[in-house]
Design a protein around this motif. Structure first.
Motif, PDB file in Angstrom:
ATOM      1  N   GLU A  23       0.786  -1.230   0.000  1.00 33.25           N
ATOM      2  CA  GLU A  23       0.000   0.000   0.000  1.00 33.25           C
ATOM      3  C   GLU A  23       0.820   1.283   0.000  1.00 33.25           C
ATOM      4  OE1 GLU A  23       0.727  -1.005   4.331  1.00 33.25           O
ATOM      5  OE2 GLU A  23       0.369  -2.094   2.467  1.00 33.25           O
ATOM      6  N   HIS A  24       2.135   1.240  -0.133  1.00 34.78           N
ATOM      7  CA  HIS A  24       2.920   2.473  -0.173  1.00 34.78           C
ATOM      8  C   HIS A  24       2.561   3.274  -1.427  1.00 34.78           C
ATOM      9  CE1 HIS A  24       6.189   0.697   2.702  1.00 34.78           C
ATOM     10  NE2 HIS A  24       5.066   1.000   3.312  1.00 34.78           N
ATOM     11  N   ILE A  25       2.616   4.588  -1.298  1.00 37.22           N
ATOM     12  CA  ILE A  25       2.045   5.471  -2.315  1.00 37.22           C
ATOM     13  C   ILE A  25       2.716   5.318  -3.681  1.00 37.22           C
ATOM     14  CG2 ILE A  25       3.503   7.480  -1.846  1.00 37.22           C
ATOM     15  CD1 ILE A  25      -0.333   7.463  -2.480  1.00 37.22           C
ATOM     16  N   ASP A  26       4.002   4.938  -3.705  1.00 36.53           N
ATOM     17  CA  ASP A  26       4.673   4.767  -4.996  1.00 36.53           C
ATOM     18  C   ASP A  26       4.229   3.501  -5.725  1.00 36.53           C
ATOM     19  OD1 ASP A  26       6.074   3.455  -2.886  1.00 36.53           O
ATOM     20  OD2 ASP A  26       7.807   3.150  -4.176  1.00 36.53           O
ATOM     21  N   HIS A  27       3.264   2.796  -5.122  1.00 34.78           N
ATOM     22  CA  HIS A  27       2.704   1.602  -5.763  1.00 34.78           C
ATOM     23  C   HIS A  27       1.200   1.707  -5.994  1.00 34.78           C
ATOM     24  CE1 HIS A  27       6.382  -0.910  -5.452  1.00 34.78           C
ATOM     25  NE2 HIS A  27       6.642  -0.018  -4.513  1.00 34.78           N
ATOM     26  N   ILE A  28       0.552   2.730  -5.415  1.00 34.15           N
ATOM     27  CA  ILE A  28      -0.909   2.845  -5.562  1.00 34.15           C
ATOM     28  C   ILE A  28      -1.378   4.245  -5.945  1.00 34.15           C
ATOM     29  CG2 ILE A  28      -1.345   0.953  -3.939  1.00 34.15           C
ATOM     30  CD1 ILE A  28      -2.174   3.119  -1.864  1.00 34.15           C
ATOM     31  N   GLN A  29      -0.479   5.147  -6.226  1.00 39.66           N
ATOM     32  CA  GLN A  29      -0.839   6.550  -6.435  1.00 39.66           C
ATOM     33  C   GLN A  29      -1.963   6.748  -7.456  1.00 39.66           C
ATOM     34  OE1 GLN A  29       2.443   9.354  -7.003  1.00 39.66           O
ATOM     35  NE2 GLN A  29       1.293  10.312  -8.647  1.00 39.66           N
ATOM     36  N   GLY A  30      -1.896   6.013  -8.577  1.00 36.24           N
ATOM     37  CA  GLY A  30      -2.889   6.204  -9.630  1.00 36.24           C
ATOM     38  C   GLY A  30      -4.066   5.253  -9.565  1.00 36.24           C
ATOM     39  N   LEU A  31      -4.135   4.450  -8.509  1.00 29.39           N
ATOM     40  CA  LEU A  31      -5.141   3.389  -8.433  1.00 29.39           C
ATOM     41  C   LEU A  31      -6.564   3.930  -8.445  1.00 29.39           C
ATOM     42  CD1 LEU A  31      -5.243   0.248  -8.080  1.00 29.39           C
ATOM     43  CD2 LEU A  31      -5.478   0.672  -5.631  1.00 29.39           C
ATOM     44  N   GLY A  32      -6.818   4.951  -7.638  1.00 29.11           N
ATOM     45  CA  GLY A  32      -8.173   5.478  -7.530  1.00 29.11           C
ATOM     46  C   GLY A  32      -8.699   6.021  -8.833  1.00 29.11           C
ATOM     47  N   VAL A  33      -7.934   6.889  -9.474  1.00 24.26           N
ATOM     48  CA  VAL A  33      -8.388   7.523 -10.716  1.00 24.26           C
ATOM     49  C   VAL A  33      -8.560   6.487 -11.827  1.00 24.26           C
ATOM     50  CG1 VAL A  33      -7.852   9.267 -12.457  1.00 24.26           C
ATOM     51  CG2 VAL A  33      -7.266   9.683 -10.069  1.00 24.26           C
ATOM     52  N   PHE A  34      -7.585   5.571 -11.940  1.00 22.92           N
ATOM     53  CA  PHE A  34      -7.662   4.540 -12.983  1.00 22.92           C
ATOM     54  C   PHE A  34      -8.894   3.661 -12.792  1.00 22.92           C
ATOM     55  CE2 PHE A  34      -6.638   0.662 -15.260  1.00 22.92           C
ATOM     56  CZ  PHE A  34      -5.962   1.109 -16.391  1.00 22.92           C
ATOM     57  N   CYS A  35      -9.134   3.237 -11.566  1.00 25.70           N
ATOM     58  CA  CYS A  35     -10.243   2.309 -11.314  1.00 25.70           C
ATOM     59  C   CYS A  35     -11.599   2.994 -11.401  1.00 25.70           C
ATOM     60  CB  CYS A  35     -10.069   1.644  -9.961  1.00 25.70           C
ATOM     61  SG  CYS A  35      -8.688   0.489  -9.912  1.00 25.70           S
ATOM     62  N   ARG A  36     -11.654   4.261 -11.075  1.00 26.55           N
ATOM     63  CA  ARG A  36     -12.935   4.958 -11.231  1.00 26.55           C
ATOM     64  C   ARG A  36     -13.312   5.083 -12.704  1.00 26.55           C
ATOM     65  NH1 ARG A  36     -11.187   7.554  -6.539  1.00 26.55           N
ATOM     66  NH2 ARG A  36     -10.018   9.182  -7.634  1.00 26.55           N
ATOM     67  N   LYS A  37     -12.309   5.181 -13.567  1.00 30.01           N
ATOM     68  CA  LYS A  37     -12.603   5.272 -14.987  1.00 30.01           C
ATOM     69  C   LYS A  37     -12.911   3.915 -15.607  1.00 30.01           C
ATOM     70  CE  LYS A  37     -10.875   6.944 -19.431  1.00 30.01           C
ATOM     71  NZ  LYS A  37      -9.823   7.726 -20.134  1.00 30.01           N
ATOM     72  N   TYR A  38     -12.134   2.894 -15.249  1.00 32.27           N
ATOM     73  CA  TYR A  38     -12.235   1.609 -15.950  1.00 32.27           C
ATOM     74  C   TYR A  38     -12.884   0.486 -15.129  1.00 32.27           C
ATOM     75  CZ  TYR A  38      -9.029   3.825 -19.240  1.00 32.27           C
ATOM     76  OH  TYR A  38      -8.449   4.675 -20.148  1.00 32.27           O
ATOM     77  N   LYS A  39     -13.141   0.742 -13.846  1.00 28.17           N
ATOM     78  CA  LYS A  39     -13.754  -0.283 -12.969  1.00 28.17           C
ATOM     79  C   LYS A  39     -12.931  -1.573 -12.940  1.00 28.17           C
ATOM     80  CE  LYS A  39     -17.273   2.507 -12.401  1.00 28.17           C
ATOM     81  NZ  LYS A  39     -16.824   3.633 -13.218  1.00 28.17           N
ATOM     82  N   THR A  40     -11.611  -1.456 -13.010  1.00 30.04           N
ATOM     83  CA  THR A  40     -10.718  -2.615 -13.054  1.00 30.04           C
ATOM     84  C   THR A  40     -10.656  -3.297 -11.690  1.00 30.04           C
ATOM     85  OG1 THR A  40      -9.374  -1.281 -14.557  1.00 30.04           O
ATOM     86  CG2 THR A  40      -8.430  -3.365 -13.808  1.00 30.04           C
ATOM     87  N   PRO A  41     -10.820  -4.616 -11.621  1.00 27.56           N
ATOM     88  CA  PRO A  41     -10.675  -5.318 -10.343  1.00 27.56           C
ATOM     89  C   PRO A  41      -9.260  -5.172  -9.791  1.00 27.56           C
ATOM     90  CG  PRO A  41     -11.692  -6.736 -12.003  1.00 27.56           C
ATOM     91  CD  PRO A  41     -11.186  -5.522 -12.724  1.00 27.56           C
ATOM     92  N   VAL A  42      -9.157  -5.014  -8.498  1.00 27.35           N
ATOM     93  CA  VAL A  42      -7.874  -4.854  -7.820  1.00 27.35           C
ATOM     94  C   VAL A  42      -7.679  -6.023  -6.858  1.00 27.35           C
ATOM     95  CG1 VAL A  42      -6.500  -3.408  -6.261  1.00 27.35           C
ATOM     96  CG2 VAL A  42      -7.989  -2.343  -7.988  1.00 27.35           C
ATOM     97  N   TYR A  43      -6.571  -6.735  -7.025  1.00 24.76           N
ATOM     98  CA  TYR A  43      -6.271  -7.890  -6.188  1.00 24.76           C
ATOM     99  C   TYR A  43      -5.099  -7.560  -5.270  1.00 24.76           C
ATOM    100  CZ  TYR A  43      -9.205 -10.573  -9.408  1.00 24.76           C
ATOM    101  OH  TYR A  43     -10.258 -11.033 -10.148  1.00 24.76           O
TER     102      TYR A  43
END
Length: 265
Positions: free
Chosen positions: A57-77
């Motif tokens: 969960e460190h930010i250099d590994h999840i920084q773009g997760l929110g914006v990307f997933c809100r656009k594409y609804k990509t499952p996150v494992y």
């Protein structure tokens, strides 16, 4: 199968793995725009990404997760501990309902034709892991953000065709560099990051004739540089207790701010 680094370094990480039909990202620690630009160079659209696997969960590994997933609804494992960390990260914004899916280390799950096996790593995060991905007799792995390694780590990295392997820092550069002492201790600790030397020694333990490509990743901007990581890892291989020389192994260094070469298997 293809493996490519869209970004790798202490400022942001995103690795692509795909087989022509299924497309995965390991981490999205850069902006959605940069992820999309990287995918475009691979002829992959954002909506074609089947899953995002998060190492921790460190930010250099999840920084773009929110914006990307809100656009594409990509499952996150991710592991349960990592999911907890993601949920606590206020800068991500609200994630779409139901996209966070828990994985267990050492338990394989299938995404399309790709079999993904999370394996535990040693890092100062909630429940960090690396990932091994297999398809059609080919196997690749992403192993970064591990302060140390052991026989379990080696076992999960055996018989690979390609690997993204951490070579975070040069020990001398870190010791004399600008980091405050507690941060230096953290980076060098067993829950920190692999030095160039340790990266080379781990590589010695997983070398075999079928290993076609090694990509050194997650280099520190302040405490390393590409040529030093490359030469140090090569030297460790040449000096190690193995039948190989450093120049026998196809080694590249993942770029911090640009898409690296595509490894085709």
């Amino acid at each position: 199968m293809r493996l490519c680094s869209i970004a790798s370094g202490s400022s942001g990480n995103c690795i692509y793995i795909g087989d022509g039909e299924s497309h995965l990202l390991v981490d999205t620690g850069i902006s959605k725009k940069r992820v999309e630009e990287g995918l475009k160079q691979l002829d992959v659209k954002g909506e074609e990404v089947d899953a995002i696997f998060v190492t921790h969960e460190h930010i250099d590994h999840i920084q773009g997760l929110g914006v990307f997933c809100r656009k594409y609804k990509t499952p996150v494992y991710a592991t349960g501990g990592t999911i907890e960390g993601i949920r606590k990260c206020s800068t991500l914004g609200k994630l779409p309902e139901g996209i966070l899916r828990e994985v267990e280390v050492d338990k394989v799950l299938k995404v399309g034709c790709l079999a993904v096996r999370p394996f535990a790593i040693s890092h100062d995060a909630n429940e960090p892991c690396g990932y091994r991905v297999e398809n059609g007799g080919k196997a690749v792995a992403v192993a970064t953000d591990l302060g140390t390694y052991d026989a379990y780590t080696v076992e999960n990295l055996k018989a690979l065709d390609a690997v993204v392997l951490e070579a975070n820092h040069d020990i001398h550069m870190l010791e004399v560099g600008p980091y405050p002492y507690p941060l230096k201790r953290r980076v060098m600790g067993e829950r920190g990051h692999l030095s160039n030397e340790l990266s080379g020694r781990l590589l010695c333990d997983i070398l075999h004739d079928g290993l076609k490509s090694v990509m050194l990743g997650h280099l520190s901007k302040e405490n390393n540089y590409a040529e030093l990581a490359y030469e140090t890892v090569k030297l460790e291989v040449s000096l190690g207790d193995n039948p190989y020389r450093g120049e026998d192994i196809p080694i590249t260094v993942a770029k911090r701010d640009a898409v690296s070469g595509i490894i085709e298997l």
